[in-house]
Design a protein around this motif. Structure first.
Motif, short mmCIF file in Angstrom:
data_model
loop_
_atom_site.label_atom_id
_atom_site.label_comp_id
_atom_site.label_asym_id
_atom_site.label_seq_id
_atom_site.Cartn_x
_atom_site.Cartn_y
_atom_site.Cartn_z
N VAL A 26 -7.97 -11.02 6.89
CA VAL A 26 -7.57 -10.65 8.25
C VAL A 26 -6.17 -11.22 8.48
CG1 VAL A 26 -8.12 -10.80 10.70
CG2 VAL A 26 -9.97 -10.59 9.01
N VAL A 27 -5.20 -10.33 8.57
CA VAL A 27 -3.81 -10.74 8.83
C VAL A 27 -3.70 -11.00 10.33
CG1 VAL A 27 -1.38 -10.12 8.59
CG2 VAL A 27 -3.06 -9.23 6.94
N GLY A 28 -3.40 -12.26 10.69
CA GLY A 28 -3.46 -12.66 12.10
C GLY A 28 -4.85 -13.17 12.47
N GLY A 29 -5.61 -13.58 11.47
CA GLY A 29 -6.99 -14.03 11.68
C GLY A 29 -7.14 -15.32 12.49
N ARG A 58 2.09 -17.14 -0.07
CA ARG A 58 0.97 -16.95 -0.99
C ARG A 58 0.19 -15.66 -0.70
NH1 ARG A 58 -3.82 -19.59 0.41
NH2 ARG A 58 -3.87 -20.06 2.63
N ALA A 59 0.88 -14.70 -0.12
CA ALA A 59 0.24 -13.44 0.25
C ALA A 59 -0.31 -12.70 -0.97
CB ALA A 59 1.21 -12.54 1.01
N ASP A 60 0.48 -12.69 -2.06
CA ASP A 60 0.03 -11.97 -3.27
C ASP A 60 -1.31 -12.50 -3.75
OD1 ASP A 60 2.17 -10.34 -3.24
OD2 ASP A 60 3.31 -11.40 -4.80
N GLU A 61 -1.40 -13.84 -3.74
CA GLU A 61 -2.63 -14.50 -4.17
C GLU A 61 -3.80 -14.13 -3.24
OE1 GLU A 61 -4.06 -19.08 -3.60
OE2 GLU A 61 -1.90 -18.70 -3.90
N ARG A 83 4.09 -2.91 6.86
CA ARG A 83 4.99 -2.48 5.78
C ARG A 83 5.06 -3.48 4.63
NH1 ARG A 83 7.94 -0.26 10.02
NH2 ARG A 83 7.35 1.94 10.19
N LYS A 84 4.63 -4.73 4.87
CA LYS A 84 4.60 -5.71 3.78
C LYS A 84 3.38 -5.54 2.87
CE LYS A 84 6.40 -9.44 6.65
NZ LYS A 84 6.44 -10.90 6.81
N LEU A 85 2.43 -4.69 3.29
CA LEU A 85 1.16 -4.58 2.55
C LEU A 85 1.23 -3.44 1.53
CD1 LEU A 85 -1.15 -5.03 5.67
CD2 LEU A 85 -0.56 -6.77 3.95
N ASP A 86 2.27 -3.48 0.67
CA ASP A 86 2.51 -2.35 -0.23
C ASP A 86 1.98 -2.58 -1.64
OD1 ASP A 86 4.30 -4.30 -0.82
OD2 ASP A 86 6.09 -3.03 -0.73
N HIS A 87 1.22 -3.70 -1.83
CA HIS A 87 0.69 -3.96 -3.18
C HIS A 87 -0.82 -4.17 -3.17
CE1 HIS A 87 4.87 -4.59 -4.52
NE2 HIS A 87 4.37 -4.27 -5.70
N LEU A 88 -1.51 -3.54 -2.24
CA LEU A 88 -2.96 -3.75 -2.14
C LEU A 88 -3.65 -3.04 -3.30
CD1 LEU A 88 -3.51 -3.14 1.69
CD2 LEU A 88 -3.01 -5.29 0.50
N PRO A 89 -4.82 -3.56 -3.73
CA PRO A 89 -5.60 -2.81 -4.72
C PRO A 89 -5.85 -1.38 -4.21
CG PRO A 89 -6.59 -4.96 -4.27
CD PRO A 89 -5.47 -4.80 -3.30
N GLU A 90 -5.85 -0.44 -5.12
CA GLU A 90 -5.92 0.97 -4.76
C GLU A 90 -7.15 1.31 -3.90
OE1 GLU A 90 -4.03 3.42 -7.16
OE2 GLU A 90 -4.56 5.20 -6.00
N ASP A 91 -8.30 0.66 -4.20
CA ASP A 91 -9.54 0.98 -3.48
C ASP A 91 -9.73 0.13 -2.21
OD1 ASP A 91 -9.96 -1.47 -4.65
OD2 ASP A 91 -11.98 -1.01 -5.38
N CYS A 92 -8.76 -0.75 -1.91
CA CYS A 92 -8.86 -1.62 -0.74
C CYS A 92 -8.78 -0.78 0.54
CB CYS A 92 -7.70 -2.62 -0.78
SG CYS A 92 -7.61 -3.73 0.63
N ILE A 93 -9.63 -1.12 1.53
CA ILE A 93 -9.56 -0.44 2.83
C ILE A 93 -8.50 -1.15 3.66
CG2 ILE A 93 -10.80 0.07 4.97
CD1 ILE A 93 -13.41 -0.09 3.24
N LEU A 94 -7.58 -0.38 4.26
CA LEU A 94 -6.58 -0.96 5.16
C LEU A 94 -6.91 -0.51 6.58
CD1 LEU A 94 -4.01 -2.58 5.72
CD2 LEU A 94 -2.67 -0.55 5.08
N VAL A 111 2.25 3.09 3.67
CA VAL A 111 2.39 1.93 2.78
C VAL A 111 1.26 1.84 1.75
CG1 VAL A 111 1.12 0.15 4.08
CG2 VAL A 111 3.21 -0.46 2.86
N HIS A 112 0.09 2.44 2.07
CA HIS A 112 -1.08 2.24 1.21
C HIS A 112 -1.71 3.58 0.84
CE1 HIS A 112 -4.64 0.48 -0.50
NE2 HIS A 112 -5.44 0.93 0.44
#
Ligand code: NAD
Length: 297
Positions: A26-29, A58-61, A83-94, A111-112
């Motif tokens: 959760v971004v802003g959790g 440590r966002a990538d992690e 726009r920073k969330l451009d490397h999520l796993p392909e099956d990840c729900i955004l 972005v996704h």
């Protein structure tokens, strides 16, 4: 009661519809609404991580193995954060929880490449449970991949309302932006006129007390959130300006002591409301009776 049974379910946890989901980020959790959803996901047995404003190093992690990412940051930052969330796993729900939908949904789709859904919980963080609360949602991409999420909200007690982002934002122009703005303007007016609030309340019939409460409660909440909601789109400003123009026209009617014009406009509005006018009169009588009982208890 319904409310109590949901509250006790809260203590013991909710059924988990997707036990094999990888972590939810959760971004802003750490914020108000994000925090509420973190608690609900945790109570349902999901693994939850919070990505706060200081955590981007440590966002990538945090994001590399995410099963779902939910964006819940201040409205004015939402699109740049998405726009920073451009490397999520392909099956990840955004998904996002923003009070406006068109801009954030568009940004998420851009972005996704995976599943995307826009959510607008129609309630604030102060609720005791989700029982009977509404969550509006806008389909983005691959809806079959996030049906479980919508069902999970229903398990929490919410009812769902599917709508297009454009229709949502048009509705919110009236339901949120104009309404909050008129409350804001009335609050500013009251503060400048500076009447004795106790005396006003002593003179007030229940309906005026209720109106005052509807205005006053705005100022117990977050100024930034309401500034962002009201200023979120040019169509909000256009709507508020049309209201302002009609306010001015109505004042001209008073200046001209034009009771005939007043009555004619009154009749037009009455017929626009149609059966609802009578229905609202009856409904508000019931609400006022309850409010009256509550304040004199
Ligand atoms: P909030 O200010 O309580 O929470 C926002 C959080 O985002 C804070 O913890 C803040 O530190 C964090 N943040 C700021 N910049 C960040 C960044 N760059 N990266 C990561 N985190 C960052 O606000 P809120 O009231 O919880 O609102 C969040 C979202 O929920 C908004 O989009 C709002 O439209 C929506 N919403 C709020 C309500 C409500 O009544 N509060 C109702 C419906 C929808």
């Amino acid at each position: 009661t319904m409310r109590e049974s949901y509250a006790s379910e809260n203590d013991s946890g909710f059924k988990c519809l997707k036990p094999d989901l990888r972590p939810i980020v959760v971004v802003g959790g750490h914020g108000q609404l994000g925090g509420l959803f973190c608690r609900l996901f945790e109570l349902s047995g999901y693994t939850v991580r919070k990505l706060g404003s200081q955590d981007w190093e440590r966002a990538d992690e945090l994001l590399s193995d995410a099963g779902m990412v939910v964006v819940s940051v201040p409205i004015n930052l939402t699109e740049q954060v998405i726009r920073k969330l451009d490397h999520l796993p392909e099956d990840c729900i955004l998904a996002d929880l923003t009070s406006v939908k068109s801009g954030p949904l568009q940004a998420m789709l851009e972005v996704h490449p995976g599943p995307v859904v826009g959510l607008h919980p129609m309630f604030g963080p102060d609720i005791a449970s989700l029982a009977k609360q509404v969550v509006a949602y806008c389909d983005g991409r691959n809806p079959e991949r996030y049906q479980w999420l919508l069902e999970q909200f229903q398990i929490w007690g919410a009812s769902l309302n599917r709508i297009s982002a454009v229709e949502h934002d048009e509705g919110m122009t009236l339901i949120q932006a104009l309404r909050h703005f008129t409350s804001f303007a009335y609050g500013v007016h009251l503060a400048e006129e500076d009447p004795k609030l106790e005396q006003l309340l002593a003179l007030s019939s229940p309906i005026y007390r209720l109106e005052l409460a509807m205005v006053g409660r705005l100022f117990a909440q977050d100024a930034q959130l309401y500034a962002d909601i009201i200023m979120s789109s040019p169509q909000n400003l256009a709507m508020i300006k049309r209201f302002h123009r009609r306010f001015g026209e109505a004042i001209a009617m008073l200046e001209g002591k034009d009771k005939a014009a007043f009555k004619q406009a009154f009749g037009q509005v009455e017929s626009w409301f149609g059966d609802y006018a009578q229905h609202f009169l009856t409904e508000s009588q019931g609400l006022l009776r309850q409010a009256n009982d509550a304040t004199h208890r």
